[in-house]
Design a protein around this motif. Structure first.
Motif, PDB file in Angstrom:
ATOM      1  N   ALA A 139       0.862  -1.185   0.000  1.00 11.97           N
ATOM      2  CA  ALA A 139       0.000   0.000   0.000  1.00 11.97           C
ATOM      3  C   ALA A 139       0.894   1.228   0.000  1.00 11.97           C
ATOM      4  O   ALA A 139       1.735   1.402   0.879  1.00 11.97           O
ATOM      5  CB  ALA A 139      -0.906  -0.001   1.224  1.00 11.97           C
ATOM      6  N   LYS A 151       0.090  -7.535  -5.237  1.00 13.26           N
ATOM      7  CA  LYS A 151      -0.789  -6.440  -5.628  1.00 13.26           C
ATOM      8  C   LYS A 151      -0.299  -5.152  -4.989  1.00 13.26           C
ATOM      9  O   LYS A 151       0.128  -5.160  -3.832  1.00 13.26           O
ATOM     10  CB  LYS A 151      -2.228  -6.729  -5.197  1.00 13.26           C
ATOM     11  N   TYR A 190      -1.316  -1.092  -4.181  1.00 12.34           N
ATOM     12  CA  TYR A 190      -2.398  -0.114  -4.050  1.00 12.34           C
ATOM     13  C   TYR A 190      -1.807   1.293  -3.984  1.00 12.34           C
ATOM     14  O   TYR A 190      -0.819   1.508  -3.284  1.00 12.34           O
ATOM     15  CB  TYR A 190      -3.183  -0.338  -2.743  1.00 12.34           C
ATOM     16  N   HIS A 215      -3.116   5.410  -3.324  1.00  9.36           N
ATOM     17  CA  HIS A 215      -4.177   6.392  -3.097  1.00  9.36           C
ATOM     18  C   HIS A 215      -3.719   7.670  -3.795  1.00  9.36           C
ATOM     19  O   HIS A 215      -2.533   7.989  -3.801  1.00  9.36           O
ATOM     20  CB  HIS A 215      -4.477   6.609  -1.606  1.00  9.36           C
ATOM     21  N   TYR A 248      -2.613   0.155 -13.933  1.00  4.71           N
ATOM     22  CA  TYR A 248      -3.420   0.161 -12.711  1.00  4.71           C
ATOM     23  C   TYR A 248      -4.854   0.555 -13.053  1.00  4.71           C
ATOM     24  O   TYR A 248      -5.103   1.279 -14.015  1.00  4.71           O
ATOM     25  CB  TYR A 248      -2.837   1.145 -11.684  1.00  4.71           C
TER      26      TYR A 248
END
Length: 160
Positions: free
Chosen positions: A89, A123, A125, A127, A143
């Motif tokens: 993340a 994976k 991620y 923001h 993405y």
């Protein structure tokens, strides 16, 4: 004769080896795109160091002529809903404005992706702030826009 070209290098680093440089860039990022609804920027470098020591932080940098001009940091851990999946993340991505016209951010994100893949991440991620939306770049890298993030401050600001 020296050319006017700038040379960029990319690396994965232990966060503790460049805290001062990263702090200076974090302050620039905060001034440019930071959410000013909390008291102030106050990066917990000790916690970043703890995560790094535990193998749960991946910090990638871009340098121009030996100076850090961008970073991408990720928290790496198994996903709470898919305990067999190692995910990353994004904690922060930033490049100084003067290097954004080229492909520095693109190359930094590709470099980070390769490093995370080599670590076993399945994976990644990101923001993305609405004020500095780099979703087009992420789309170019394959993405997908899969969900939105909402935020609300639920306590009053500290009075100085």
């Amino acid at each position: 004769m020296k050319s006017g070209r700038s040379f960029y290098t990319y690396a994965r680093i232990p966060v503790g080896t460049a805290t001062q440089e990263l702090q200076a860039l974090a302050e620039r990022e905060y001034e440019e795109v930071g959410q000013k609804d909390l008291d102030r920027l106050n990066v917990d470098w000790a916690r970043y160091g703890e995560l790094d020591a535990a193998g749960k932080l991946a910090t990638f940098i871009a340098k121009r002529n030996g100076v850090i001009v961008g970073y991408a940091a990720f928290i790496v851990q198994t996903h709470i809903h898919y305990q067999d999946a190692l995910v990353a993340a994004n904690s922060a991505v930033y490049a100084v404005p003067e290097v954004r016209a080229g492909r520095v951010v693109l190359k930094l994100l590709r470099f980070a992706e390769l490093g995370l893949k080599a670590q076993g991440v399945q994976k990644i991620y990101y923001h993305v702030k609405q004020t500095k939306d780099f979703g087009r770049l992420l789309g170019h890298l394959g993405y997908q826009d899969v969900e939105r993030m909402y935020a609300k401050v639920i306590r009053d600001r500290k009075v100085a």
